[in-house]
Design an enzyme around this catalytic site. Structure first.
Site, PDB file in Angstrom:
ATOM      1  N   LYS A  71       0.815  -1.228   0.000  1.00 28.41           N
ATOM      2  CA  LYS A  71       0.000   0.000   0.000  1.00 28.41           C
ATOM      3  C   LYS A  71       0.843   1.270   0.000  1.00 28.41           C
ATOM      4  CE  LYS A  71       0.388  -2.123   4.054  1.00 28.41           C
ATOM      5  NZ  LYS A  71      -0.161  -2.918   5.090  1.00 28.41           N
ATOM      6  N   LYS A 116      -3.757   3.554   2.657  1.00 26.99           N
ATOM      7  CA  LYS A 116      -4.896   2.782   2.134  1.00 26.99           C
ATOM      8  C   LYS A 116      -6.026   3.720   1.695  1.00 26.99           C
ATOM      9  CE  LYS A 116      -3.855  -1.227   5.040  1.00 26.99           C
ATOM     10  NZ  LYS A 116      -3.994  -1.766   6.390  1.00 26.99           N
TER      11      LYS A 116
HETATM   12  N1  HSE Z   1      -0.190  -3.500   9.227  1.00 32.32           N
HETATM   13  C1  HSE Z   1      -1.367  -3.649   8.465  1.00 32.32           C
HETATM   14  C2  HSE Z   1      -2.565  -3.601   9.386  1.00 32.32           C
HETATM   15  C3  HSE Z   1      -1.327  -4.960   7.719  1.00 32.32           C
HETATM   16  O1  HSE Z   1      -2.367  -3.765  10.594  1.00 32.32           O
HETATM   17  O2  HSE Z   1      -3.670  -3.389   8.938  1.00 32.32           O
HETATM   18  C4  HSE Z   1      -2.430  -5.110   6.713  1.00 32.32           C
HETATM   19  O3  HSE Z   1      -2.402  -4.093   5.752  1.00 32.32           O
END
Ligand code: HSE
Length: 409
Positions: free
Chosen positions: A99, A199
């Site tokens: 991402k 995201k």
């Molecule tokens: N580190 C990210 C989370 C992993 O905790 O959502 C998944 O994208």
């Protein structure tokens, strides 16, 4: 349309998700997808796969004409950009979960796909196992979206759940999230809200056709939250969640932020706990819809990677339909939020920054103000980044009574 294309995969990364997809593909022979070679960084680590599959030389995969699919599951965003751009440039299809890299290079990635007429799929990059991107692309391609609101980082949701339900200390909860493979290798990306902002940048593209940078999004994580904030939340019947929100505030403007948020029991997000993610999509016609599932972890993330690999068998590509709606949406700071600001010293908070103040509370241990503030003022407030202060948004009303529905009727 043909489903008999054999996929010869070059896999980059053999961490939590890389090893997961390796195991899953071995158990799914009907997919006709074979991992030919795996590129790793540390050759001395013990790996649960035949040694002859591994190499540390990326070019062995990138220059292999037989490899028609590159699956990129490493966490170094710069190296990932090199792998993905080179692969797309040579006509290979690519599946990625990165991402950070995708959010930083959206415009270039669009051009690379166009120029090389090849697929770049990344469902696993947003909300792990939940098919958010595919839904925004394929299902919500005509109905106008009023908002996309979600818990889109599993680690912070896991930490907040452990702290609030089990009384666990922040550091212990974070350590557990790391051990369980939910957290980024640099967990500050999770806890400071940066992963969620990356995201949300991707969501903005698929929901509104907005090509933005993660820096355009105001993001605060969970590190400034104070125990007194949880007391306030409990007293009022709220749960504190790290929420990412994109909301249409005019015909062309979209508010976008990642902020700790008081979520009430009537919200679908209220019961999203542990590493689960949940996304509420508010649309003009369908009103509200909610999608829910595991947002992090080996197999949930592998399921999204698997789905993308499977889609390559019939040449699936994102069409980026929202880029072609004729409406030029843009991220805007021109809207108002209702917030709670808690602090050690009331003098730190400039009350003139607020449009209106609803409540002021002062005790020996903690002070707070609730009120409305223009987003632009909040973004630029000197007190926002002071670690002694925390800011939590009150959920805004969502799609109910939206003017577009009235116009339709
Ligand atoms: N580190 C990210 C989370 C992993 O905790 O959502 C998944 O994208």
């Amino acid at each position: 349309m043909t489903y008999d294309k054999k996929l010869i995969i070059g896999l980059f990364g053999f961490g939590v998700v890389g090893e997961g997809i390796y195991r899953v593909l071995k158990q799914t022979p009907t997919l006709q997808a074979e991992i030919k070679r795996i590129c790793i960084k540390h050759p001395d680590k013990k790996r649960n796969a035949p040694a002859e599959l591994f190499t540390t030389d990326a070019d062995e995969l990138l220059n292999d004409p037989e490899i028609n699919v590159v699956v990129e599951l490493i966490d170094d965003a710069e190296a990932a950009w090199h792998i993905v751009s080179t692969s797309l440039g040579s006509g290979k299809a690519v599946v990625s979960a990165n991402k950070k890299m995708i959010a930083a290079h959206i415009a270039e990635l669009l051009k690379l796909q166009d120029d090389n007429k090849t697929s770049f799929l990344y469902e696993a990059a947003v909300c792990g196992s939940i098919p958010v991107i595919r839904n925004l692309e394929e299902y919500y391609d005509n109905d106008m979206l009023n908002s996309v609101t979600g818990i889109i980082n599993g680690s912070t949701n896991y930490i907040l759940t452990r702290m609030n339900e089990d009384g666990m200390a922040y550091g212990d909860a974070l350590k557990l999230a790391q051990e369980l493979g939910f957290a980024e290798s640099d967990p500050t990306l999770d806890v400071q809200g940066i992963d969620a902002a990356n995201k949300l940048t991707i969501i903005l593209n698929h929901a509104y056709g907005i090509i933005s940078a993660p820096d355009d999004i105001l993001c605060k994580g969970i590190t400034q939250l104070h125990p007194a904030d949880s007391v306030y939340a409990r007293e009022k019947g709220y749960s504190i969640k790290l929420v990412a929100r994109a909301r249409r505030v005019s015909h062309t403007d979209v508010a976008a932020y990642v902020l700790p948020t008081f979520v009430g029991p009537r919200s679908q997000l209220f019961n999203v706990r542990f590493e689960f993610n949940g996304v509420i999509i508010g649309t003009r016609l369908a009103d509200e819809q909610f999608i829910y599932g595991k947002g992090a972890g080996r197999y949930p993330t592998s399921s999204a990677v698997l789905s993308d690999i499977a889609a390559l068998r019939y040449g699936y590509k994102y069409e980026y339909k929202k880029l072609h709606t004729g409406v030029d949406y843009q991220v805007s700071d021109d809207h108002v939020l209702r917030v709670y600001v808690s602090c050690e010293n009331m003098a730190d908070i400039d009350r003139l920054d607020f449009v209106s103040i609803d409540e002021t509370f002062i005790s020996q241990t903690r002070k707070y103000i609730t009120g409305s503030i223009s987003f632009n003022k909040l973004r630029n407030a000197s007190w926002l980044n002071n670690p002694a202060n925390s800011v939590i948004v009150f959920e805004d009303p969502g799609v109910a009574g939206n003017p577009e529905m009235e116009e339709l009727i």
